[in-house]
Motif scaffolding. Structure first.
Motif, PDB file in Angstrom:
ATOM      1  N   THR A   5       0.932  -1.369   0.060  1.00 13.14           N
ATOM      2  CA  THR A   5       0.103   0.158  -0.039  1.00 13.14           C
ATOM      3  C   THR A   5       0.842   1.144   0.080  1.00 13.14           C
ATOM      4  O   THR A   5       1.798   1.587   0.714  1.00 13.14           O
ATOM      5  CB  THR A   5      -0.943   0.058   1.280  1.00 13.14           C
ATOM      6  N   ARG A   8      -3.349   5.415   1.634  1.00 15.59           N
ATOM      7  CA  ARG A   8      -4.703   4.650   2.385  1.00 15.59           C
ATOM      8  C   ARG A   8      -5.878   5.756   2.828  1.00 15.59           C
ATOM      9  O   ARG A   8      -5.236   6.723   3.209  1.00 15.59           O
ATOM     10  CB  ARG A   8      -4.290   4.250   3.620  1.00 15.59           C
ATOM     11  N   GLU A  13      -7.153   1.540  -0.229  1.00 17.14           N
ATOM     12  CA  GLU A  13      -6.023   1.586  -0.291  1.00 17.14           C
ATOM     13  C   GLU A  13      -5.322   1.716  -1.866  1.00 17.14           C
ATOM     14  O   GLU A  13      -5.849   1.095  -2.534  1.00 17.14           O
ATOM     15  CB  GLU A  13      -5.130   0.766   0.313  1.00 17.14           C
ATOM     16  N   VAL A  68      -9.564  -2.734  -1.903  1.00 21.19           N
ATOM     17  CA  VAL A  68     -10.074  -2.756  -0.722  1.00 21.19           C
ATOM     18  C   VAL A  68      -9.879  -4.141  -0.018  1.00 21.19           C
ATOM     19  O   VAL A  68      -9.838  -5.387  -0.478  1.00 21.19           O
ATOM     20  CB  VAL A  68     -11.752  -2.865  -0.887  1.00 21.19           C
ATOM     21  N   ASP A  69      -9.331  -4.207   1.217  1.00 24.02           N
ATOM     22  CA  ASP A  69      -8.810  -5.246   1.960  1.00 24.02           C
ATOM     23  C   ASP A  69      -7.971  -6.040   1.078  1.00 24.02           C
ATOM     24  O   ASP A  69      -7.987  -7.475   1.333  1.00 24.02           O
ATOM     25  CB  ASP A  69     -10.064  -5.985   2.471  1.00 24.02           C
ATOM     26  N   GLY A  70      -7.015  -5.330   0.394  1.00 23.41           N
ATOM     27  CA  GLY A  70      -6.067  -6.398  -0.302  1.00 23.41           C
ATOM     28  C   GLY A  70      -6.452  -6.862  -1.803  1.00 23.41           C
ATOM     29  O   GLY A  70      -5.893  -7.154  -2.650  1.00 23.41           O
ATOM     30  N   GLU A  71      -7.922  -6.577  -2.148  1.00 25.29           N
ATOM     31  CA  GLU A  71      -8.580  -7.251  -3.159  1.00 25.29           C
ATOM     32  C   GLU A  71      -8.729  -5.936  -4.317  1.00 25.29           C
ATOM     33  O   GLU A  71      -8.999  -4.893  -4.092  1.00 25.29           O
ATOM     34  CB  GLU A  71      -9.707  -7.733  -2.961  1.00 25.29           C
ATOM     35  N   TYR A 103     -15.872   4.031  -3.263  1.00 21.95           N
ATOM     36  CA  TYR A 103     -14.391   3.648  -3.585  1.00 21.95           C
ATOM     37  C   TYR A 103     -13.806   4.927  -4.444  1.00 21.95           C
ATOM     38  O   TYR A 103     -12.726   5.175  -4.168  1.00 21.95           O
ATOM     39  CB  TYR A 103     -14.164   2.412  -4.267  1.00 21.95           C
TER      40      TYR A 103
END
Length: 176
Positions: A5, A8, A13, A68-71, A103
């Motif tokens: 990241t 953020r 992110e 979002v949450d790594g995805e 987003y």
């Protein structure tokens, strides 16, 4: 494995685009729900997108995956920076499965924060088709002002459409 990241926000992110993102990004560009809002009508395969990503090392533009949450859920970039004028153009796209979740607005806010607070740009601009009111709302929520309208500037899905030009000045961002 997701990349590191870089920025953020409250919801998303932003991380630098990597070659492993080629399939996801090619899928976005080829999705007809997104393509009708982009300045391209040509298909793009994974290999072409990977080559484009590899060329970013030499390019004067900054591109990020929105996650979002790594995805990954989209991408955003600052294009054509003009260091003499202190300007850059913003572009972004979100997977349609994630439209309406805030987003894009959060990503635009983070990209502008980076452009103004870290890169010292004086202005960020963006262009949006008349047929994309959701993107116009994103820019307005992020503080952008419509600066002009180019009549019948673009050709989209068989029709001429107006192109709206938006801008955000550093002083407006810092005051906001």
């Amino acid at each position: 494995m997701p990349g590191v990241t870089f920025l953020r926000g409250d919801l998303v992110e932003l991380r630098p685009i990597e070659c492993d993102d080629a399939a996801f990004l090619a899928g976005l560009v080829n999705d007809p729900r997104i393509r009708r809002y982009l300045g391209t009508a040509d298909p793009l395969n994974r290999t072409q997108k990977r080559e484009r990503i590899e060329s970013l090392d030499d390019a004067e533009e900054l591109q990020f995956v929105i996650a979002v949450d790594g995805e990954p859920v989209g991408s955003i970039g600052l294009y054509e920076p003009n260091e003499t004028w202190g300007t850059t153009e913003l572009g972004y796209m979100i997977d349609p499965d994630h439209w309406g979740e805030g987003y894009a607005t959060d990503a635009v806010s983070q990209a502008c924060r980076y452009a103004f607070a870290e890169r010292r740009f004086e202005k960020v601009s963006a262009s949006v088709y008349e047929t994309n009111p959701a993107s116009r709302r994103v820019l307005e929520k992020a503080g952008f002002t419509e600066e002009g309208r180019l009549r019948d500037e673009a050709f989209v899905e068989g029709d001429r459409v107006d192109l709206h030009r938006y801008g955000l000045l550093a002083e407006e961002w810092f005051e906001g």
